[in-house]
Scaffold this active site. Structure first.
Site, PDB file in Angstrom:
ATOM      1  CB  CYS A 195      35.623   5.260 -39.062  1.00 18.67           C
ATOM      2  SG  CYS A 195      35.973   5.716 -37.515  1.00 18.67           S
ATOM      3  CB  CYS A 250      34.844   8.645 -41.076  1.00 19.44           C
ATOM      4  SG  CYS A 250      35.069   9.656 -39.342  1.00 19.44           S
ATOM      5  CB  CYS A 286      33.054   6.637 -35.676  1.00 23.51           C
ATOM      6  SG  CYS A 286      33.868   8.246 -36.459  1.00 23.51           S
ATOM      7  CB  CYS A 328      31.170   8.643 -40.112  1.00 30.18           C
ATOM      8  SG  CYS A 328      32.653   7.351 -39.324  1.00 30.18           S
TER       9      CYS A 328
END
Length: 348
Positions: free
Chosen positions: A36, A40, A67, A70
C-alpha cells in the site's frame, strides 16, 4: 530499503498517513500479502508485519499484490474514482461550461469534488474546466478569429467574461496579443496538464503549467524583459518543445534538449544552469545545489532562485528536495512533483 530511512520513521509516517512520502515509500503487509501507499485508509498493520519498498516493482518482486483501496501502481489521482470519472467527462466535453449544478446532477457533492481536486491537482474541477475553455479561445485567436468567435469557442457568455479570464492569465487583454511580436505564446498538452510555452524562432523563454498562480506575473515579467508584449502563435521551437515533452513522458528522453533563453539575474541564471546538470532520476537538496555553484552559504538564495524558475521541466527545479528527503514545495503542485520524480525513476 535502498534510499529509505529507518523503519521507525517509515512506520510513524504510515500511522500519520503522511502525504510527504507519496511516490517515495510503500509498505508491504506480510499477513495479507498486499502492499500500500503510506496514506492508505486501510487499518494499519503491526510494525513487525511491515516490509518497506521504494518502488511498486520492488514490492511486486517480493511477492506482494497492490492494494485495491489506495491503488499504489498508479499516480495518486488515478486511484480516486470520483476524480477519474470527472476527468473523463471533461476530456469528452472540453468546451462545456461546467457548474456546481452539473456536479449535483451527476450525484456529486460539489464540496467533496472541490476537496478531491485540490488534493490531487492543487485546483478545483471548475478551475480546470475554465482552463480547458480558455485553451479553445486561445487557439481561435492565434488563427486570427474574430473576438466573438473566440469567445464562443471558449464557452463564455460575455466578452467581458472571456477578456477577464484571459487577462488574469496573461496580464493584459486578448486584443493586445493579436498584434506583431517577437515572442509567441501557445498551448502544449501534457499528461500532467496544459502548459503555456513562449518561444521565438531560436529558443524557449517560458514554459509553465497553466494553473500556476504565478503565471500571469511571470508573463508580465517576461514582457518587461523583452521590452514589449508577447503575442499568440507558434514557432518551430514550440514544435521541438512539444516533441521533446512527448518523448520525456513516454520514457524516451531523460534530458529535454531544447535551447532556452534565461531571463533573470546572473545568480539566478547560475542556479538554473546547475539545475539542468542534475540527471533525470536523481535529486539534490538546496544545500547540495548551493555547493555545486560554489556558494555553500547561499542555501536560502538558491531556494528563492529555484522558486522563480519560469521554464518548468526543461530547467528541472522539481529535482530539488528537502535535506531530510521530503518533496518540499513545488510551484506546479506537489502532486506533479510526485509524478515527475516517479516518471524519472525509469531513467535512473
Amino acid at each position: 530499503m535502498l534510499d529509505l530511512p529507518d523503519t521507525d520513521t517509515l512506520y510513524a509516517a504510515l500511522l500519520a498517513r503522511d502525504p510527504a512520502w507519496e511516490g517515495r515509500a510503500l509498505v508491504g503487509v506480510t499477513t495479507t500479502g498486499i502492499f500500500c501507499r503510506l496514506t492508505c485508509p486501510a487499518r494499519k498493520p503491526l510494525p513487525q508485519n511491515c516490509r518497506w519498498f521504494a518502488t511498486p516493482d520492488a514490492a511486486q518482486a517480493a511477492g506482494f499484490r497492490p492494494c485495491r483501496r489506495c491503488y499504489p501502481l498508479g499516480p495518486t489521482a488515478e486511484g480516486d474514482a470520483l476524480v477519474g470519472d470527472l476527468i473523463a467527462r471533461l476530456e469528452a466535453r472540453p468546451g462545456h461550461r461546467w457548474s456546481e449544478s452539473d456536479l449535483l446532477a451527476l450525484g456529486h457533492d460539489p464540496s467533496t469534488v472541490r476537496r478531491a481536486f485540490k488534493r490531487h491537482f492543487g485546483q478545483s474541477f471548475l478551475d480546470m474546466a475554465r482552463a480547458a475553455r480558455l485553451k479553445g479561445g486561445m487557439g481561435r485567436l492565434a488563427k486570427g478569429s474574430a473576438m466573438i468567435d473566440a469567445q464562443l469557442e471558449a464557452g463564455f457568455d460575455s466578452a467581458s467574461g472571456f477578456r477577464g479570464a484571459f487577462a488574469r492569465l496573461f496580464g493584459h487583454a486578448p486584443h493586445q496579443m493579436r498584434q506583431g511580436s517577437d515572442l509567441l505564446a501557445d498551448w502544449i498538452d501534457t499528461p500532467l496538464g496544459g502548459m503555456i510555452a513562449i518561444c521565438d524562432d531560436q529558443a524557449l523563454h517560458l514554459l509553465e503549467f497553466i494553473d500556476r498562480k504565478a503565471l500571469p506575473d511571470g508573463l508580465r515579467r517576461l514582457s518587461t524583459h523583452v521590452g514589449g508584449r508577447v503575442g499568440l502563435g507558434r514557432t518551430a521551437t514550440h514544435d521541438l518543445t512539444e516533441a521533446q515533452l512527448a518523448a520525456y513522458f513516454a520514457g524516451r528522453a531523460p534530458r529535454l534538449d531544447v535551447p532556452v533563453t534565461l531571463h533573470g539575474t546572473p545568480f539566478q541564471q547560475q542556479v538554473w544552469r546547475a539545475l539542468q546538470d542534475i540527471p533525470a532520476g536523481q535529486t539534490r537538496s538546496y544545500a547540495q545545489l548551493a555547493h555545486a555553484i560554489g556558494r555553500p552559504t547561499a542555501t536560502r538564495a538558491v531556494a528563492r532562485a529555484n522558486a522563480t524558475n519560469r521554464i518548468a521541466l526543461v530547467v528541472p527545479c522539481h529535482r530539488v528536495i528537502g535535506a531530510d528527503g521530503t518533496l518540499t514545495g513545488y510551484a506546479g503542485g506537489l502532486w506533479r512533483k510526485e509524478k515527475l520524480i516517479g516518471i524519472e525513476r525509469r531513467y535512473a
